[in-house]
Design an enzyme around this catalytic site. Structure first.
Site, PDB file in Angstrom:
ATOM      1  N   THR A 176      -2.192  -6.011   1.267  1.00 34.46           N
ATOM      2  CA  THR A 176      -3.217  -5.886   2.292  1.00 34.46           C
ATOM      3  C   THR A 176      -4.543  -6.488   1.880  1.00 34.46           C
ATOM      4  OG1 THR A 176      -2.250  -3.769   2.853  1.00 34.46           O
ATOM      5  CG2 THR A 176      -4.518  -4.095   3.526  1.00 34.46           C
ATOM      6  N   VAL A 213       5.392   1.753   9.828  1.00 33.68           N
ATOM      7  CA  VAL A 213       3.955   1.481   9.855  1.00 33.68           C
ATOM      8  C   VAL A 213       3.365   2.170   8.632  1.00 33.68           C
ATOM      9  CG1 VAL A 213       1.791   1.901  11.097  1.00 33.68           C
ATOM     10  CG2 VAL A 213       3.846   1.243  12.367  1.00 33.68           C
ATOM     11  N   GLY A 242      -1.693  -1.042  -1.487  1.00 26.99           N
ATOM     12  CA  GLY A 242      -0.569  -0.600  -2.305  1.00 26.99           C
ATOM     13  C   GLY A 242       0.459   0.111  -1.447  1.00 26.99           C
ATOM     14  N   HIS A 243       1.189   1.016  -2.049  1.00 29.00           N
ATOM     15  CA  HIS A 243       2.243   1.718  -1.307  1.00 29.00           C
ATOM     16  C   HIS A 243       1.619   2.720  -0.349  1.00 29.00           C
ATOM     17  CE1 HIS A 243       4.772   0.194  -4.672  1.00 29.00           C
ATOM     18  NE2 HIS A 243       5.586   0.002  -3.648  1.00 29.00           N
TER      19      HIS A 243
HETATM   20  N1  ASP Z   1      -0.795  -0.449   2.144  1.00 31.23           N
HETATM   21  C1  ASP Z   1       0.056  -1.378   2.848  1.00 31.23           C
HETATM   22  C2  ASP Z   1       1.185  -0.670   3.484  1.00 31.23           C
HETATM   23  O1  ASP Z   1       1.708   0.258   2.884  1.00 31.23           O
HETATM   24  C3  ASP Z   1       0.642  -2.396   1.964  1.00 31.23           C
HETATM   25  C4  ASP Z   1      -0.302  -3.154   1.212  1.00 31.23           C
HETATM   26  O2  ASP Z   1      -1.355  -2.719   0.755  1.00 31.23           O
HETATM   27  O3  ASP Z   1       0.102  -4.259   1.054  1.00 31.23           O
HETATM   28  O4  ASP Z   1       1.594  -1.087   4.551  1.00 31.23           O
END
Ligand code: ASP
Length: 309
Positions: free
Chosen positions: A170, A199, A222-223
């Protein structure tokens, strides 16, 4: 957790007056700040800076985690999430759009032109078309190839990729303009090879981002599942509200994640916490996360101030 007393962050701008400031998750997004800086540094607004930095990232087909060229889901379809926030009553977001080329602009339109805060799926793409916003094919040849390679070498029951610099996630942007106004925004294709319909935290207010003009703002990357359950960005801003420093807020979020999840070696969260007076801190669960910084005096990518594990 015992919180340390408030102390100025060594990473903070040193001027007493409010100087414009732009921060983004991941050093790969540094060019997006470079693109947005000239307008912000000459009197532009924070909300415009956040939108234009994120549009820059969304336009780059080489960025495999944002906008066109973003990584597809398990079935080979790209779906995007985005949000923008100025204050608790000024927010807009879209989830799981499959045609809008600039989900951050769709999110801004939701904020400015509707009584709602979040539109999702096909109806959100339809809203983008009604608003005259650009739509098109989000899957590029290169992302199709990466998906085919992943599918050939992985079980269908293993739906996500690791979070690392090559899969750099992101874009989350925080801005303060010369009037001292704060804005936050996120845009993402979510976790690579995610289950269709998933989502993440990025379009959810309080999870991937939060902003309160009298306190501060936060963005996470992140996750998303780890940021979701503890309302990570809201928790960070509430930690500031109680008189703690941005560094304390970063520590609070990372510790809360550690307390609540059985973390694996692959799990990662990075975040930026910004106070309303321009002090900021950054941190992550593990090494590898970086933050891009642009001010009148600084134009660089920095390592996290705190790495928990
Ligand atoms: N936080 C985002 C998600 O879990 C992923 C990311 O940061 O790339 O969709």
């Amino acid at each position: 957790m015992e919180l340390a007393p408030w102390a100025p962050n060594p990473n903070a701008p040193t001027t007493e007056t409010m100087s414009p400031l732009l921060l983004a998750t991941w050093s790969i997004n540094h060019p997006a700040l470079t693109a947005a800086w000239p307008a912000l540094s000459t009197g532009g607004t924070a909300v415009d800076a956040v939108e234009s930095a994120i549009r820059f990232a969304e336009s780059d087909p080489r960025n495999a985690t944002v906008g066109v060229g973003g990584s597809p889901d398990r079935d080979g379809t790209v779906s995007l999430d985005a949000a923008i926030m100025l204050s608790p009553s000024r927010t807009g977001a879209v989830g799981s759009v499959r045609r809008a080329l600039h989900p951050i602009t769709v999110a801004r339109c939701v904020m400015e032109r509707t009584p709602h805060y979040l539109l999702a799926g096909e109806a959100a793409d339809q809203f983008a078309i009604e608003q005259g916003l650009e739509t098109g094919e989000l899957l590029t040849e290169s992302s199709r190839r990466r998906w085919q390679e992943w599918r050939a070498s992985n079980s269908i029951t293993r739906p996500i990729a690791n979070i690392e610099e090559q899969n750099h996630d992101t874009i989350g942007v925080l801005a303060i303009d010369s009037n001292g106004t704060l804005a936050a925004g996120c845009s993402t294709s979510g976790l690579a090879w995610k289950l269709p319909g998933r989502v993440g935290d990025s379009p959810i207010i309080g999870q991937g981002l939060y902003a309160d003009p009298s306190v501060g703002a936060c963005v996470c990357t992140g996750h998303g599942e780890l940021a979701a359950g503890i309302c990570a960005s809201f928790l960070a801003v509430e930690t500031l509200r109680h008189g703690n420093s941005p560094t304390d807020a970063v520590r609070q979020v990372l510790s809360r994640i550690k307390e609540n999840y059985q973390l694996t070696d692959q799990d990662q969260i990075g975040l930026i916490v910004l106070s309303h007076i321009g002090h900021f801190s950054t941190g992550s669960l593990r090494p590898g996360y970086t933050t891009a910084v642009r001010t009148a005096d600084r134009d660089e990518a920095i390592e996290p101030e705190l790495v928990l594990l």
